[in-house]
Design a protein around this motif. Structure first.
Motif, short mmCIF file in Angstrom:
data_model
loop_
_atom_site.label_atom_id
_atom_site.label_comp_id
_atom_site.label_asym_id
_atom_site.label_seq_id
_atom_site.Cartn_x
_atom_site.Cartn_y
_atom_site.Cartn_z
N ARG A 173 3.58 -7.42 -4.99
CA ARG A 173 3.57 -5.95 -4.90
C ARG A 173 2.86 -5.56 -3.61
NH1 ARG A 173 2.66 -1.88 -9.91
NH2 ARG A 173 3.03 0.10 -8.81
N LEU A 174 3.61 -4.95 -2.70
CA LEU A 174 3.05 -4.50 -1.43
C LEU A 174 2.77 -3.01 -1.52
CD1 LEU A 174 2.27 -5.09 1.51
CD2 LEU A 174 4.66 -4.61 2.15
N ARG A 175 1.48 -2.66 -1.49
CA ARG A 175 1.08 -1.27 -1.64
C ARG A 175 1.11 -0.59 -0.27
NH1 ARG A 175 -1.02 -0.24 -6.57
NH2 ARG A 175 -1.68 -2.01 -7.87
N LEU A 176 2.02 0.37 -0.14
CA LEU A 176 2.16 1.10 1.13
C LEU A 176 1.81 2.58 0.98
CD1 LEU A 176 5.51 -0.50 2.35
CD2 LEU A 176 3.22 -0.97 3.22
N GLY A 177 2.13 3.15 -0.20
CA GLY A 177 1.86 4.57 -0.40
C GLY A 177 2.84 5.47 0.34
N ALA A 196 8.41 1.97 2.37
CA ALA A 196 8.70 0.94 1.37
C ALA A 196 10.20 0.68 1.29
CB ALA A 196 8.16 1.37 0.00
N SER A 213 11.97 -2.94 2.15
CA SER A 213 12.67 -3.63 1.06
C SER A 213 14.09 -4.02 1.44
CB SER A 213 12.68 -2.76 -0.20
OG SER A 213 13.50 -1.61 -0.01
N ARG A 251 -3.62 -5.08 0.36
CA ARG A 251 -2.36 -4.35 0.21
C ARG A 251 -1.29 -5.20 -0.48
NH1 ARG A 251 -1.31 0.00 3.56
NH2 ARG A 251 -3.24 1.18 3.91
N LEU A 252 -1.33 -6.53 -0.29
CA LEU A 252 -0.32 -7.40 -0.88
C LEU A 252 -0.93 -8.13 -2.07
CD1 LEU A 252 2.56 -8.56 -0.78
CD2 LEU A 252 1.67 -10.40 0.66
N VAL A 294 11.87 -0.52 -4.92
CA VAL A 294 10.78 0.38 -4.53
C VAL A 294 10.26 1.06 -5.79
CG1 VAL A 294 10.17 2.45 -3.24
CG2 VAL A 294 11.69 0.75 -2.22
N ASP A 338 5.47 1.72 -3.28
CA ASP A 338 5.23 0.28 -3.16
C ASP A 338 6.55 -0.50 -3.15
OD1 ASP A 338 2.61 1.05 -3.43
OD2 ASP A 338 2.43 0.37 -5.51
N LEU A 371 8.18 -3.82 -4.66
CA LEU A 371 8.00 -4.76 -5.77
C LEU A 371 9.08 -5.83 -5.65
CD1 LEU A 371 6.09 -4.92 -8.28
CD2 LEU A 371 7.96 -3.95 -9.60
#
Length: 423
Positions: A278-282, A287, A291, A311-312, A340, A344, A346
């Motif tokens: 899970r890459l947290r980008l906000g 995102a 992806s 973040r990851l 997405v 984030d 996923l």
């Protein structure tokens, strides 16, 4: 003049008798395999040998095929310069005889009593020894087993239901004292004539000596665990509609007919463990952009380079431990597929049965009895009925299966390339 006439008559008589004499000659050639000759004696002896081993098929066609295959194995070995030693041959002879709780000389004596030349047995063993070396040299180095194949076999093991109960019919045929061998042959012929459950039921009513005979030998559903341990593998080898080989017990010979089975998968076999990132980008737009360019989970690690380490997130767990929003999204993904979720990215990396992910694949750790010093009187842990086999065991099983298939294919290739003809 009379001598000439007698000579002509005798020549004509011999010429007319020639085919008859040839047909009665046990050493007449019946097959040529490349430069190798197979005689009538070879075929008849192999048929007797198959009968002695109580083979399900001991007919001429089966014997011919067996002799041809053995000759091809020997030809392949000769081409590779393989020549087994006397020690190897004697060890193989003893090993085969030991399967019947006999030594080699006792087995040879049994052959003679059955009018079988022990040389036929030796040739059979030598071809097996040679072929084993051919396979070891030619096929084994080419066979590889990948992690993916092992994982696939694990999944098959986990998802295959274990038989818990069997629905069988029985036929218990009494054997008079001293006539066990004769009766065994008769029961084998009876079993070969049975084509359906109704055939078995009719035979059971006629020959069986148990109370179940009145009902055609039919027994109710029976838990496999309630049957004698020695009987379980025999029944587990049968598919519904199949009949067992005759089983000799004191005073009787027994046949079983498998009508049906029922079972269940291992506890927890349907549970899954997911490995995901899970890459947290906000940022939903960012995102979405990232992806769309991902091919696998390694790409997501690359995309996260330069971002703060938190973040990851690399996560692994069963569906019950995964947050609900992520669990719903992951449920629709295949491995190395991304979606997405809010802002984030996923991505699912792998999905596997929980039993495989959580199983302890190391050998069982000995358990020390209470009051004993460590290692003293240690015994292995009791086997867990839900446990999966060790990974090395599964690899060996797949490896041996692939070797067997490759060896069969090579033998078929030898058969196709050989010059096999009849006189």
């Amino acid at each position: 003049m009379r001598r000439v006439i007698l000579g002509v008559a005798m020549a004509a008589l011999l010429a007319g008798a020639g085919p008859v004499l040839a047909q009665s000659n046990p050493f007449r050639p019946v097959l040529y395999i490349n430069e190798s000759v197979v005689t009538q004696f070879d075929i008849e002896q192999r048929m007797r040998f198959l009968e002695l081993l109580r083979s399900a098929q001991a007919d001429r066609a089966t014997a011919e095929k067996a002799v041809i295959d053995d000759r091809l194995r020997m030809i392949a070995g000769k081409q590779m310069g393989i020549k087994p030693t006397d020690e190897q041959i004697n060890a193989a002879l003893a090993e085969f005889a030991a399967r019947g709780n006999l030594d080699t000389e006792q087995f040879n004596q049994l052959l003679r009593q059955s009018n079988i030349d022990p040389a036929i047995f030796r040739d059979f063993i030598v071809s097996g020894v040679v072929w084993r070396d051919v396979v070891r040299r030619r096929i084994v180095p080419m066979v590889q087993v990948s992690d993916a194949e092992i994982d696939q076999e694990f999944k098959k093991i986990v998802n295959t239901p274990r038989i818990d109960d069997v629905l069988i019919s029985e036929m218990v045929i009494p054997t008079p004292e001293g006539e066990a061998e004769r009766m065994h042959d008769e029961v084998e012929r009876l079993a070969a004539s049975i084509r359906s459950e109704s055939d078995f039921a009719a035979a059971a009513r006629q020959y069986s000596a148990t109370r179940s005979a009145e009902d055609g030998g039919r027994l109710p559903w029976t838990a496999l665990a309630n049957l004698p341990p020695s009987l379980r593998p025999i029944l587990l080898s049968l598919q519904p509609g199949q009949i067992s080989q005759p089983l000799t017990v004191p005073g009787a010979i027994v046949l079983f007919y498998m009508r049906d089975t029922r079972g269940s998968v291992r506890a927890g076999a349907q549970d899954q463990v997911l490995d995901y990132l899970r890459l947290r980008l906000g940022n939903p737009a960012e995102a979405q952009r990232i992806s769309q360019g991902l091919r696998n989970c390694n790409d997501l690690y690359i995309a996260a380079q330069g971002l703060p380490a938190d973040r990851l997130l690399a996560e692994k767990g069963n569906l019950g431990s995964i947050p609900a929003d992520a669990g719903l999204a992951l449920a629709t993904l295949d491995p190395d597929e991304a979606t997405v979720l809010g802002g984030d990215v996923l991505m699912l990396c792998s999905r596997m049965p929980a039993l495989l992910a959580e199983a302890d694949l190391r050998p069982a750790v000995p358990v020390t009895p209470p009051g004993a010093r460590p290692g003293e009187g240690a015994v292995p842990n009791a086997p867990d009925e839900n446990a999966v086999p060790a990974r090395d065991e599964v690899r060996d099983e797949v490896f041996n299966r692939k070797i067997g298939a490759a060896a069969d294919a090579y033998l078929a290739e030898l058969r196709a390339d050989a010059i096999i003809r009849r006189p």
